[in-house]
Scaffold this active site. Structure first.
Site, PDB file in Angstrom:
ATOM      1  N   HIS A  75       0.841  -1.202   0.000  1.00  0.00           N
ATOM      2  CA  HIS A  75       0.000   0.000   0.000  1.00  0.00           C
ATOM      3  C   HIS A  75       0.876   1.252   0.000  1.00  0.00           C
ATOM      4  O   HIS A  75       1.293   1.731   1.053  1.00  0.00           O
ATOM      5  CB  HIS A  75      -0.893  -0.015   1.235  1.00  0.00           C
ATOM      6  CG  HIS A  75      -1.988   0.991   1.208  1.00  0.00           C
ATOM      7  ND1 HIS A  75      -3.183   0.799   1.859  1.00  0.00           N
ATOM      8  CD2 HIS A  75      -2.102   2.206   0.626  1.00  0.00           C
ATOM      9  CE1 HIS A  75      -3.968   1.850   1.673  1.00  0.00           C
ATOM     10  NE2 HIS A  75      -3.317   2.726   0.929  1.00  0.00           N
ATOM     11  N   ASP A 167      -8.810   3.008  -3.339  1.00  0.00           N
ATOM     12  CA  ASP A 167      -8.191   3.574  -2.147  1.00  0.00           C
ATOM     13  C   ASP A 167      -8.130   5.100  -2.178  1.00  0.00           C
ATOM     14  O   ASP A 167      -7.848   5.711  -3.211  1.00  0.00           O
ATOM     15  CB  ASP A 167      -6.783   3.040  -1.942  1.00  0.00           C
ATOM     16  CG  ASP A 167      -6.261   3.403  -0.565  1.00  0.00           C
ATOM     17  OD1 ASP A 167      -6.674   2.749   0.394  1.00  0.00           O
ATOM     18  OD2 ASP A 167      -5.499   4.372  -0.456  1.00  0.00           O
ATOM     19  N   HIS A 194     -10.480   0.429   1.122  1.00  0.00           N
ATOM     20  CA  HIS A 194     -10.377   1.572   2.037  1.00  0.00           C
ATOM     21  C   HIS A 194     -11.750   1.710   2.678  1.00  0.00           C
ATOM     22  O   HIS A 194     -12.683   2.221   2.066  1.00  0.00           O
ATOM     23  CB  HIS A 194     -10.004   2.827   1.237  1.00  0.00           C
ATOM     24  CG  HIS A 194      -9.993   4.094   2.027  1.00  0.00           C
ATOM     25  ND1 HIS A 194      -8.847   4.821   2.238  1.00  0.00           N
ATOM     26  CD2 HIS A 194     -10.981   4.792   2.647  1.00  0.00           C
ATOM     27  CE1 HIS A 194      -9.122   5.901   2.956  1.00  0.00           C
ATOM     28  NE2 HIS A 194     -10.423   5.902   3.210  1.00  0.00           N
ATOM     29  N   HIS A 277      -5.254  -0.651   5.906  1.00  0.00           N
ATOM     30  CA  HIS A 277      -4.994   0.178   7.097  1.00  0.00           C
ATOM     31  C   HIS A 277      -6.062   0.046   8.194  1.00  0.00           C
ATOM     32  O   HIS A 277      -6.690   1.032   8.596  1.00  0.00           O
ATOM     33  CB  HIS A 277      -4.791   1.647   6.727  1.00  0.00           C
ATOM     34  CG  HIS A 277      -5.742   2.232   5.720  1.00  0.00           C
ATOM     35  ND1 HIS A 277      -7.108   2.148   5.830  1.00  0.00           N
ATOM     36  CD2 HIS A 277      -5.504   2.947   4.600  1.00  0.00           C
ATOM     37  CE1 HIS A 277      -7.672   2.771   4.812  1.00  0.00           C
ATOM     38  NE2 HIS A 277      -6.719   3.268   4.045  1.00  0.00           N
ATOM     39  N   ASP A 349       1.023   2.576   3.803  1.00  0.00           N
ATOM     40  CA  ASP A 349       0.126   3.630   3.298  1.00  0.00           C
ATOM     41  C   ASP A 349       0.939   4.909   3.072  1.00  0.00           C
ATOM     42  O   ASP A 349       0.494   6.015   3.403  1.00  0.00           O
ATOM     43  CB  ASP A 349      -1.046   3.876   4.242  1.00  0.00           C
ATOM     44  CG  ASP A 349      -2.137   4.761   3.619  1.00  0.00           C
ATOM     45  OD1 ASP A 349      -2.088   4.994   2.394  1.00  0.00           O
ATOM     46  OD2 ASP A 349      -3.015   5.229   4.365  1.00  0.00           O
ATOM     47  N   HIS A 353       3.011  14.330   0.844  1.00  0.00           N
ATOM     48  CA  HIS A 353       2.385  15.608   0.504  1.00  0.00           C
ATOM     49  C   HIS A 353       3.438  16.709   0.529  1.00  0.00           C
ATOM     50  O   HIS A 353       4.471  16.582   1.190  1.00  0.00           O
ATOM     51  CB  HIS A 353       1.283  15.959   1.514  1.00  0.00           C
ATOM     52  CG  HIS A 353       0.097  15.066   1.491  1.00  0.00           C
ATOM     53  ND1 HIS A 353      -0.814  15.067   0.456  1.00  0.00           N
ATOM     54  CD2 HIS A 353      -0.332  14.127   2.375  1.00  0.00           C
ATOM     55  CE1 HIS A 353      -1.768  14.180   0.710  1.00  0.00           C
ATOM     56  NE2 HIS A 353      -1.486  13.592   1.866  1.00  0.00           N
TER      57      HIS A 353
END
Length: 464
Positions: A75, A167, A194, A277, A349, A353
Site C-alpha cells: 500500500h 483507495d 479503504h 490500514h 500507506d 504531501h
C-alpha cells in the site's frame, strides 16, 4: 554491486522460517544456495573459487548484519501520474530502496485516476526502467472513482495487476461494490478496501475544518510533531482537540460500519478481500470473524503509525491521517492482531504531501523510510516479536498474497534482499528522506533498527 554471481556471507540469515548465521549465493538474480554457518574471508574465497567453475563469483561481507528478504509494501501512493509535486516514480522508488523495500503496490488515486489495465501496464513499464523496486499498479474499482461504472475491471491480467482498489475513498453504493467484487472474483483479483462510510466521513469534515483553521492560525503542524508556536492559549488547544476528538469518533464509526459491509459483500461475491490500514479494535475483530469463516479469502494490513502511535493526546491527536491515529486500546489490539496472525501484513500507506498541502490539512504521512525501524522498535524490542515473525509480516505473507516467488531465503526465489542492523539506534530526520514528502509523526523520534543495503534481483540498489 552489479548483477551477477555473488556470495553474501558473514550474515545472520532471517526469514519467516530461520534465524541463523550463514551465507546466500546469488546468481542471475536468483538465490541459488542458502548456506548455514559462519564463513571467514578465506573460507568465502575458497567457496567462490570451488563453486565458480571458472566464472568469477563476487564476495560481499555483511559484517554480521541481518540479511532478510526485501520488504514488500502492499500500500503506497507514488502520486504518479499527475501529482508529481508530492512524489514521482523516481523519488518514490528511491524512498522504497532506502527503506529496504523491493516490491510496492501503488494505489490508483492519481491524476487521472488509473482506471484501465493499459494505464497500469504503462506505469509498471516506466517504473521498471529505474531498475529499483518492482511496482504493481492497482486499477480503480470504478472508472475515474465515479462510483458507478465498473468497466475499469474488464480484461485485467492478474499477473500484472493482482490488486484493484478505490483507495482514498470507498465505493458508496453497496450494489456497485458488489458488482466490482463479482468481477474481481471472475478475474482472480484481490480487492483492497479503504473502509470508510462516505456519509460519516462527510459528517466528520466540519470538525476537522474547524481544528485546521485554528492550527494554521497558531502554526501547529498537522503531522504529529511538537508545536511550532509558543504561548498557545489553553482554551484554543482545548477547542482544537475537542473538534478532532469528535471527528475521530465519527471516523471510527465510518471505518467500522464500512468494514462490516465490505466483508459481507466480499463473502457474498466469493471475492478475495484485503482490508487496508485497519485501525480500530472493532474492525480488527470483524476481520478475525471473517477469516474464521473464509480463511483463504480475507486478509488485512496494519500501518506502522497505527500500531506504534496513540493519538488520544496532543500533539499526535493533531497528526492528520486517514484513518486517524486511534486510542491506546485500539493500538494494543492491532499489536495483538499482528502477533496472532489476524493481521497479515505491515503496509505503510506511504502518502507523501507537499509542506503546503500538509499545512492545509491533507491527510497522510511518508512511511517507506521508517517502516522497518518503527516495526522493529515497537514489535520486536517492545513487544517480544521474533525477527522471523517480523520478516513474515513484512515479506513472507505479502509475497504469498501476491503469488510472488519472493519473501523467503530459499533457493530459486528472487534475490530481493535487505541488510539491516536491528540494534542500531538512530533519530529520524525527515529532511533527509529520498521521498518528496517530509511529513511523518516519527520525525525527531529515536528508533531502533537501520537499513544498510537493499538488493533487487541480486543488484545492490541502496547502500547507507
Amino acid at each position: 554491486m552489479s548483477a551477477g554471481s555473488v556470495l553474501i556471507y558473514n550474515a545472520c540469515l532471517v526469514d519467516r522460517n530461520m534465524d541463523t548465521p550463514g551465507a546466500v549465493l546469488v546468481e542471475n538474480g536468483k538465490i541459488t544456495a542458502v548456506l548455514p554457518g559462519s564463513f571467514s574471508d578465506d573460507e568465502a574465497a575458497a567457496f567462490c573459487e570451488r563453486t565458480g567453475n571458472g566464472i568469477g563469483i563476487g564476495r560481499y561481507n555483511a559484517h554480521g548484519l541481518v540479511l532478510m528478504p526485501a520488504f514488500i509494501d502492499m500500500h503506497v501512493h507514488f502520486r504518479y501520474p499527475g501529482l508529481t509535486e508530492k512524489e514521482d516514480l523516481n523519488t518514490g522508488l528511491h524512498a522504497a530502496a532506502a527503506g529496504g523495500v523491493g516490491t510496492v503496490v501503488a494505489m490508483p488515486n492519481t491524476k487521472p485516476v488509473v482506471s484501465s489495465f493499459r494505464q497500469a501496464a504503462d506505469i509498471e513499464a516506466e517504473s521498471a526502467l529505474y531498475g529499483l523496486a518492482t511496482l504493481f499498479q492497482t486499477v480503480s474499482l470504478t472508472s475515474g472513482f465515479g462510483g458507478i461504472d465498473t468497466s475499469s475491471l474488464d480484461d485485467i491480467n492478474p499477473e500484472r495487476v493482482p490488486v484493484v482498489s478505490e483507495d482514498g475513498y470507498d465505493v458508496a453504493s453497496a450494489s456497485v461494490m458488489f458488482e466490482a467484487m463479482k468481477k474481481a472474483t471472475s478475474e482472480g483479483l484481490i480487492v483492497s478496501c479503504h473502509c470508510e462510510d462516505p456519509a460519516l466521513a462527510a459528517a466528520a469534515r466540519p470538525y476537522r475544518t474547524k481544528a485546521l483553521a485554528l492550527m494554521r492560525e497558531y502554526a501547529i503542524p498537522a503531522w504529529g510533531t511538537q508545536t511550532q508556536s509558543e504561548n498557545i492559549p489553553a482554551s484554543v488547544e482545548k477547542e482544537i482537540d475537542s473538534a478532532l476528538t469528535e471527528a475521530n469518533r465519527l471516523l471510527a464509526l465510518a471505518e467500522d460500519t464500512a468494514t462490516l459491509r465490505n466483508l459481507e459483500l466480499a463473502r457474498a461475491a466469493g471475492c478475495s478481500v484485503h482490508i487496508a490500514h485497519v485501525s480500530t479494535k472493532r474492525s480488527i475483530d470483524a476481520v478475525c470473524r471473517a477469516k474464521q469463516e473464509r480463511p483463504s479469502y480475507v486478509s488485512c494490513e496494519v500501518t506502522p503509525h497505527h500500531f506504534a502511535l496513540c493519538g488520544t493526546e496532543a500533539p499526535l491527536l493533531r497528526a492528520l491521517v486517514n484513518p486517524p491515529l486511534r486510542s491506546e486500546a485500539d493500538r494494543i489490539a492491532l499489536v495483538e492482531a499482528l502477533k496472532t496472525g489476524t493481521a497479515d501484513v505491515i503496509s505503510t500507506d506511504h502518502a507523501p504531501h507537499t509542506v503546503a498541502d500538509k499545512a492545509s490539512g491533507s491527510p497522510g504521512f511518508s512511511g517507506l523510510e521508517v517502516s522497518y525501524a518503527a516495526a522493529n522498535t515497537v514489535l520486536v524490542h517492545q513487544n517480544g516479536f521474533t525477527r522471523k515473525k517480523l520478516s513474515e509480516l513484512m515479506s513472507g505473507t505479502p509475497a504469498k498474497l501476491l503469488h510472488l516467488c519472493k519473501g523467503q531465503l530459499v533457493a530459486g526465489y528472487d534475490a530481493d534482499l535487505v541488510l539491516t542492523d536491528p540494534d542500531e539506534i538512530w533519530t529520524v530526520d525527515s529532511s533527509k528522506f529520498a521521498s518528496k514528502g517530509k511529513a511523518t509523526p516519527f520525525n525527531g523520534r529515536k528508533l531502533r533498527g537501520k537499513v544498510h543495503a537493499t538488493f533487487v534481483a541480486g543488484r545492490e540498489i541502496y547502500r547507507l
